[in-house]
Scaffold this active site. Structure first.
Site, mmCIF file in Angstrom:
data_model
loop_
_atom_site.group_PDB
_atom_site.id
_atom_site.type_symbol
_atom_site.label_atom_id
_atom_site.label_comp_id
_atom_site.label_asym_id
_atom_site.label_seq_id
_atom_site.Cartn_x
_atom_site.Cartn_y
_atom_site.Cartn_z
ATOM 1 N N GLU A 1 -6.251 -10.889 -0.910
ATOM 2 C CA GLU A 1 -7.068 -10.662 0.295
ATOM 3 C C GLU A 1 -8.544 -10.609 -0.069
ATOM 4 O OE1 GLU A 1 -5.609 -7.298 2.553
ATOM 5 O OE2 GLU A 1 -3.533 -7.744 2.068
ATOM 6 N N GLU B 1 0.783 -1.241 0.000
ATOM 7 C CA GLU B 1 0.000 0.000 0.000
ATOM 8 C C GLU B 1 0.822 1.304 0.000
ATOM 9 O OE1 GLU B 1 -2.499 -0.557 3.444
ATOM 10 O OE2 GLU B 1 -3.730 -2.051 2.451
#
Ligand code: GLA
Length: 347
Positions: A261, A152
């Protein structure tokens, strides 16, 4: 029917595994039955791998070589090894779940304290990555097959692209990503794959920024093997055409792709709500299997973020009860499970 067997010709099926799962015989049984890959939900993140007490009590000694504590991670690695489940290492450089003192001068546990300087942070980063990889590869050789080296680093709503508030960005600058991959490559065992992982990777601005800022520079130095598309989706608000386009765009770069995820937020437990969820999962898995069959993306693993509904992080995050996965609270197979396992026959 076992998920991992159904998808064996195409890709691994993975799941995140929580602290509670590791203490539950039922969870372990399901894990062994359905999954060929696992990711520790938390315990391999920096806040669990750094020894807070040691670092804070002797900051001079550990300034450039942070003290580590790999006990929590060891339990997952041991389980994976015993049961022959491959593990994704998650994650090395992230702005979240990495303690703020790690980035501060003298390991001061105070958000107002000055940042450590760039050279200090580069040394801490190298030592951290080296220690984690060495531990994993020495104690559990062959178990971790892929690392989310950086998680991220890009924002989707910031015109600049970089997540500038990240302490990694603040202390080292934008080349922290490059350094993290250089260190990971330096210490990773042969064959271990290095990934950049992010959420909402399908949003066109974010997708293109990731390609330009992250993937291309890393590919130039042969430092990256794959891209992790987190795939936290929201039912009724997921544009699967956009998702497929992104998958093919990343795939065309020649990188391996993992869906890392996967969950689809769904607050509706009614029959209708669960049918809609099943439809979304069916469509998504068709996209994966088709991309693999047609050579549009080398998708090698699809990991769910949790095994059953009541353990999903989404209920807390979305502040409403979520029913986002393939198994219900009692481990019963849902419509979504039934939809997914028939996908290979339908594509
Ligand atoms: C991000 C991280 C995961 C996890 C989820 C939410 O996507 O990569 O490790 O923390 O948030 O649970």
């Amino acid at each position: 029917m076992s998920l991992k067997k159904v998808f064996e010709p195409y890709f691994k099926i993975g799941t995140s595994v929580s602290f509670f799962d590791m203490k539950s015989d039922k969870a372990k049984e399901e894990l062994v039955k359905h999954y060929s890959s696992m990711t520790a939900e938390n315990e391999m993140k920096p806040m669990y791998m750094l020894d807070k007490e040691a670092n804070l009590s002797n900051p001079e000694k550990y300034n450039l070589q942070p003290a580590m504590n790999c006990d929590a991670a060891g339990k997952y690695l041991e389980f994976a090894k015993e049961n022959n489940i491959a593990m994704r290492g998650h994650t090395l450089a992230w702005h979240n779940q990495t303690p703020i003192w790690f980035f501060k001068e003298g390991y001061q546990d105070n958000p107002e304290a000055p940042w450590a300087d760039r050279d200090t942070m580069l040394a801490r980063m190298e030592w951290f990555i080296k220690s984690v990889l060495t531990f994993v590869q020495t104690e559990y050789p062959g178990v971790v097959y892929a690392w989310d080296v950086v998680n991220e680093a890009i924002e989707e709503r910031n015109e600049e692209g970089w997540r500038k508030r990240s302490p990694w960005y603040q202390t080292i600058g934008e080349d922290f990503v490059l350094y993290a991959f250089r260190f990971a490559r330096k210490y990773a065992a042969e064959g271990v794959k290095l990934f950049y992982n992010d959420y909402n990777t399908f949003i066109p601005f974010k997708r293109d920024t990731i390609i330009e800022y992250i993937l291309k520079p890393l590919m130039k130095e042969k430092l990256i093997d794959g891209l992790g598309m987190q795939t936290h989706l929201v039912l009724n608000d997921c544009n699967l055409e956009e998702y497929e386009r992104a998958l093919h765009t990343f795939g065309a770069l020649g990188l391996e792709i993992h869906s890392t995820e996967l969950d689809i937020h769904n607050p509706d437990p009614s029959e209708e709500g669960q049918k809609k969820l099943a439809d979304a999962y069916r469509d998504l898995f068709k996209i994966y299997v088709k991309a693999k069959k047609e050579g549009k993306a080398d998708i090698a693993c699809v990991t769910f973020w949790g095994m059953r509904d009541n353990e999903s992080w989404l209920t807390g995050f979305r502040k409403e009860r979520s029913y986002p996965l393939l198994f219900d609270d009692e481990w019963a197979e849902k419509d979504a499970y039934r939809a997914v396992i028939h996908v290979p026959e339908e594509v």
